[in-house]
Write a protein that holds these residues in place. Structure first.
Motif, PDB file in Angstrom:
ATOM      1  N   GLY A   1       0.709  -1.281   0.047  1.00 23.83           N
ATOM      2  CA  GLY A   1      -0.040   0.037   0.060  1.00 23.83           C
ATOM      3  C   GLY A   1       0.791   1.185  -0.054  1.00 23.83           C
ATOM      4  N   VAL A   2       1.964   0.963  -0.129  1.00 25.55           N
ATOM      5  CA  VAL A   2       3.034   2.284  -0.055  1.00 25.55           C
ATOM      6  C   VAL A   2       3.699   2.260  -1.638  1.00 25.55           C
ATOM      7  N   ARG A   3       3.649   3.281  -2.081  1.00 28.29           N
ATOM      8  CA  ARG A   3       4.327   3.408  -3.239  1.00 28.29           C
ATOM      9  C   ARG A   3       5.194   4.388  -3.176  1.00 28.29           C
ATOM     10  N   VAL A   4       6.290   4.160  -4.206  1.00 31.48           N
ATOM     11  CA  VAL A   4       7.682   4.762  -4.134  1.00 31.48           C
ATOM     12  C   VAL A   4       8.317   5.189  -5.560  1.00 31.48           C
ATOM     13  N   VAL A   5       8.638   6.376  -5.796  1.00 33.97           N
ATOM     14  CA  VAL A   5       8.967   6.636  -7.138  1.00 33.97           C
ATOM     15  C   VAL A   5      10.629   6.499  -7.035  1.00 33.97           C
ATOM     16  N   VAL A   6      11.269   5.691  -7.920  1.00 35.82           N
ATOM     17  CA  VAL A   6      12.699   5.316  -7.781  1.00 35.82           C
ATOM     18  C   VAL A   6      13.334   5.818  -8.989  1.00 35.82           C
ATOM     19  N   ALA A   7      14.238   7.095  -9.043  1.00 42.64           N
ATOM     20  CA  ALA A   7      14.931   7.547 -10.093  1.00 42.64           C
ATOM     21  C   ALA A   7      16.362   7.010 -10.136  1.00 42.64           C
ATOM     22  N   SER A   8      17.112   7.474 -11.228  1.00 44.09           N
ATOM     23  CA  SER A   8      18.571   7.135 -11.579  1.00 44.09           C
ATOM     24  C   SER A   8      19.606   8.243 -11.098  1.00 44.09           C
ATOM     25  N   LYS A   9      18.791   9.579 -10.911  1.00 48.56           N
ATOM     26  CA  LYS A   9      19.723  10.761 -10.492  1.00 48.56           C
ATOM     27  C   LYS A   9      19.043  11.273  -9.069  1.00 48.56           C
ATOM     28  N   ALA A  10      20.052  11.774  -8.365  1.00 39.98           N
ATOM     29  CA  ALA A  10      19.564  12.432  -7.022  1.00 39.98           C
ATOM     30  C   ALA A  10      18.933  13.917  -7.315  1.00 39.98           C
ATOM     31  N   ILE A  11      17.733  14.115  -7.273  1.00 36.63           N
ATOM     32  CA  ILE A  11      17.024  15.173  -7.713  1.00 36.63           C
ATOM     33  C   ILE A  11      16.138  15.665  -6.537  1.00 36.63           C
ATOM     34  N   GLN A  12      16.270  16.812  -5.917  1.00 32.61           N
ATOM     35  CA  GLN A  12      15.155  17.320  -4.903  1.00 32.61           C
ATOM     36  C   GLN A  12      13.699  17.051  -5.488  1.00 32.61           C
ATOM     37  N   THR A  13      12.871  16.497  -4.568  1.00 32.12           N
ATOM     38  CA  THR A  13      11.545  16.368  -4.937  1.00 32.12           C
ATOM     39  C   THR A  13      10.743  17.813  -4.541  1.00 32.12           C
ATOM     40  N   LEU A  14      10.536  18.532  -5.672  1.00 32.78           N
ATOM     41  CA  LEU A  14      10.204  20.068  -5.634  1.00 32.78           C
ATOM     42  C   LEU A  14       9.008  20.104  -6.517  1.00 32.78           C
ATOM     43  N   ASP A  15       8.690  19.211  -7.228  1.00 33.60           N
ATOM     44  CA  ASP A  15       7.676  19.590  -8.272  1.00 33.60           C
ATOM     45  C   ASP A  15       6.719  18.405  -8.418  1.00 33.60           C
ATOM     46  N   GLN A  16       5.468  18.638  -8.611  1.00 34.36           N
ATOM     47  CA  GLN A  16       4.494  17.568  -8.652  1.00 34.36           C
ATOM     48  C   GLN A  16       4.701  16.436  -9.874  1.00 34.36           C
ATOM     49  N   SER A  17       5.218  17.174 -10.821  1.00 35.46           N
ATOM     50  CA  SER A  17       5.351  16.391 -12.273  1.00 35.46           C
ATOM     51  C   SER A  17       6.354  15.237 -11.916  1.00 35.46           C
ATOM     52  N   MET A  18       7.234  15.276 -10.813  1.00 34.28           N
ATOM     53  CA  MET A  18       8.105  14.083 -10.619  1.00 34.28           C
ATOM     54  C   MET A  18       7.365  12.785 -10.182  1.00 34.28           C
ATOM     55  N   PHE A  19       6.172  13.110  -9.664  1.00 28.84           N
ATOM     56  CA  PHE A  19       5.012  11.958  -9.452  1.00 28.84           C
ATOM     57  C   PHE A  19       4.176  11.799 -10.604  1.00 28.84           C
ATOM     58  N   ARG A  20       3.559  12.852 -10.945  1.00 28.40           N
ATOM     59  CA  ARG A  20       2.299  12.922 -12.138  1.00 28.40           C
ATOM     60  C   ARG A  20       2.775  12.265 -13.641  1.00 28.40           C
ATOM     61  N   HIS A  21       4.249  12.358 -13.719  1.00 27.33           N
ATOM     62  CA  HIS A  21       4.514  12.063 -14.979  1.00 27.33           C
ATOM     63  C   HIS A  21       4.433  10.355 -15.034  1.00 27.33           C
ATOM     64  N   LEU A  22       4.197   9.649 -13.796  1.00 28.68           N
ATOM     65  CA  LEU A  22       4.093   8.301 -13.697  1.00 28.68           C
ATOM     66  C   LEU A  22       2.787   8.184 -13.354  1.00 28.68           C
ATOM     67  N   ASP A  23       1.677   8.886 -13.824  1.00 31.61           N
ATOM     68  CA  ASP A  23       0.284   8.612 -13.687  1.00 31.61           C
ATOM     69  C   ASP A  23      -0.035   8.651 -12.370  1.00 31.61           C
ATOM     70  N   ILE A  24       0.305   9.273 -11.393  1.00 27.70           N
ATOM     71  CA  ILE A  24       0.090   9.197  -9.949  1.00 27.70           C
ATOM     72  C   ILE A  24      -0.090  10.722  -9.550  1.00 27.70           C
ATOM     73  N   GLU A  25      -1.462  10.655  -8.878  1.00 27.45           N
ATOM     74  CA  GLU A  25      -1.836  12.188  -8.440  1.00 27.45           C
ATOM     75  C   GLU A  25      -1.606  12.465  -7.049  1.00 27.45           C
TER      76      GLU A  25
END
Ligand code: ZN
Length: 495
Positions: A415-439
């Motif tokens: 029940g916990v979802r996690v976005v995993v990326a290949s670079k270390a970038i601050q989570t400061l924009d909703q698009s970092m989640f939304r581009h994976l179809d998660i609101e």
């Protein structure tokens, strides 16, 4: 019309972070453009929220000619390597030397860059630029609100112009203001303002309590704006970045103008304003366990998500962006509709891409920097979605910047979802989640790798923000920082 050389190099150095900034990092795209020169630099920075962008637009509107040098940045980390600094400096100076009849220079710097071989990286770059162009023309520099303004920077630059917002939504505006000050000097035929005054506080400001959306920082920057007038057209205040651990780290302000009394009075007035608010740079911090249980409690009665700010592993302050302690705690306390991001782990992202959407994968997620207290989270995750990690940002601060997180995946565990990326970038924009179809707004709990910048895009969709003390090198409690510099050691012990 004047010919203005423009360039930039931004790095915020946290000497306690696990990785150095090598040349390769400056050459890559992250949330900002990759290292670029000449016409390519003009193309890359166009239309986004950077000082260099605002400066170019403003100077062109004023009828000046732009001579592009070089622009680059690297995600905050430990020291900039000698090789990176020397290559970047050489490229910038080479173009400057080869450009005839330059009337002024404008640089987009951070102001908290520490190199492996030079403690005051920004001051050194300004010194080298000044050595090329001489004392007869203005050299103006934009600085981050977290700059550690050094005496060398003040001495070499004609004007330093700092951001006035945190989240830094006014980066482009700062470039425009710097351009106006440069234009003013050119119109008056001056290389510098006749008078300047520098003041420093005898205390440090932990960045986590410096958000300008709220007091005390909000009122202090309002006070700064009110002090600006014809006699004192330039006022800069940087709150400093203590984790650079350099002798001049910490809050400093500089005022510039034409009348000695006015310039000094503006500096004293602003200093008094900051000193009177010292005790307000403080707030409640939560342990990982407390934060998760409080978030579960709060979200039960809220229609909007509760945000856990994973400040100490914020890549925007030098965190590796790969600690998993909050994720583990969310799973342990059986949080539901919880979202965590963005964890940097190129191997985990690759495993997800190889397995494909819908697959179950057994991985050791994150915790690979070796930072004390941080362990990988070994478990079975389901792959819910995959992306190239390339998309456009939607928040005000990034203003449509083309982002590149590298191969990215959306994973799920209990029940916990996690976005995993290949670079270390601050989570400061909703698009970092939304581009994976998660609101994001549809979640109950969101844990972000950010201290304050996430507020730009997430403040309006959340019900509460809980700052969390989880493992990481962006140490929030300054009394716990192993400072080497005696002045900082002393100031931190007084906090
Ligand atoms: Zn900053």
């Amino acid at each position: 019309m004047a010919r203005i050389a423009i360039g930039g190099c931004q790095h915020e150095t946290n000497v306690f972070a696990p990785y150095r900034a090598e040349y390769e990092i400056f050459s890559q795209r992250d949330e900002w453009p990759p290292l670029s020169r000449g016409q390519q630099m003009l193309n890359e920075v166009r239309g986004i929220n950077l000082p260099v962008t605002g400066a170019i637009e403003r100077l062109q509107a004023l009828g000046h000619e732009i001579v592009p040098l070089l622009w680059c940045s690297a995600t905050p980390s430990a020291h900039v390597s000698e090789e990176a600094f020397e290559r970047i400096s050489a490229m910038m100076l080479e173009t400057l030397q080869d450009s005839p009849s330059i009337d002024g220079v404008l640089l987009d710097l951070h102001g908290a860059m520490v190199c492996a071989h030079v403690a005051d990286g920004d001051g050194e770059l300004l010194r080298r630029v000044r050595a090329v162009v001489g004392e007869s023309i203005p050299v103006v520099a934009c600085l981050d609100l977290h700059a550690n303004i050094s005496d060398q920077m003040v001495a070499e630059a004609s004007v330093l112009e700092t951001y006035r917002t945190y989240p830094h939504v006014d980066m482009s505006d700062t470039g425009a203001r710097a351009a106006d000050l440069l234009d003013l000097l050119l119109k008056k035929g001056l290389a510098r303002f006749p008078v300047s005054a520098t003041r420093r506080t005898d205390f440090l400001i932990p960045p986590v309590w410096g958000c300008t959306l709220v007091d005390p920082a909000k009122s202090i920057y309002q006070h700064l704006r009110r002090q600006i007038n014809e006699e004192v057209p330039g006022i800069s205040l940087a709150c400093g970045f203590p984790l650079s651990d350099v002798p001049e780290a910490g809050p400093a302000l500089v005022t510039y103008g034409f009348d000695e009394t006015s310039v000094n009075e503006a500096a004293d007035s602003l200093l008094a304003q900051i000193e009177s608010r010292e005790s307000e740079f403080d707030g409640r911090l939560y342990s990982t366990e407390e934060a998760v249980s409080e978030a579960i409690k709060l979200s039960a009665n809220a229609s909007r998500p509760v945000i856990l700010a994973d400040s100490q592993d914020n890549p925007g302050g030098g965190g590796p962006g790969d600690t998993t302690e909050i994720l583990r705690e969310l799973v342990l306390q059986k949080a539901q509709k919880a979202l965590v991001g963005v964890i940097s782990d190129p191997q985990a992202a690759q495993s997800a891409h190889e397995a494909g959407t819908g697959a179950q994968i057994n991985i050791s997620l994150g915790g690979k920097s070796g930072y004390p207290g941080s362990e990988p989270f070994t478990a079975e995750f389901r792959v819910l979605g995959l992306s190239s990690g390339r998309f456009s940002a939607t928040g005000v601060m990034l203003a449509g910047a083309d982002m590149d997180l590298g191969p990215t995946a959306l994973l799920e565990i209990d029940g916990v979802r996690v976005v995993v990326a290949s670079k270390a970038i601050q989570t400061l924009d909703q698009s970092m989640f939304r581009h994976l179809d998660i609101e994001p707004s549809a979640q109950e709990i969101i844990a972000v790798k950010s201290s304050v910048h996430f507020r730009d895009d997430f403040q309006d969709i959340c019900t509460a923000v809980l700052p969390v003390i989880s493992p990481g090198p962006v140490i929030v409690d300054l009394s716990a920082v192993p400072f080497q510099n005696p002045r900082l050691k002393h100031l931190a012990s007084m906090a």
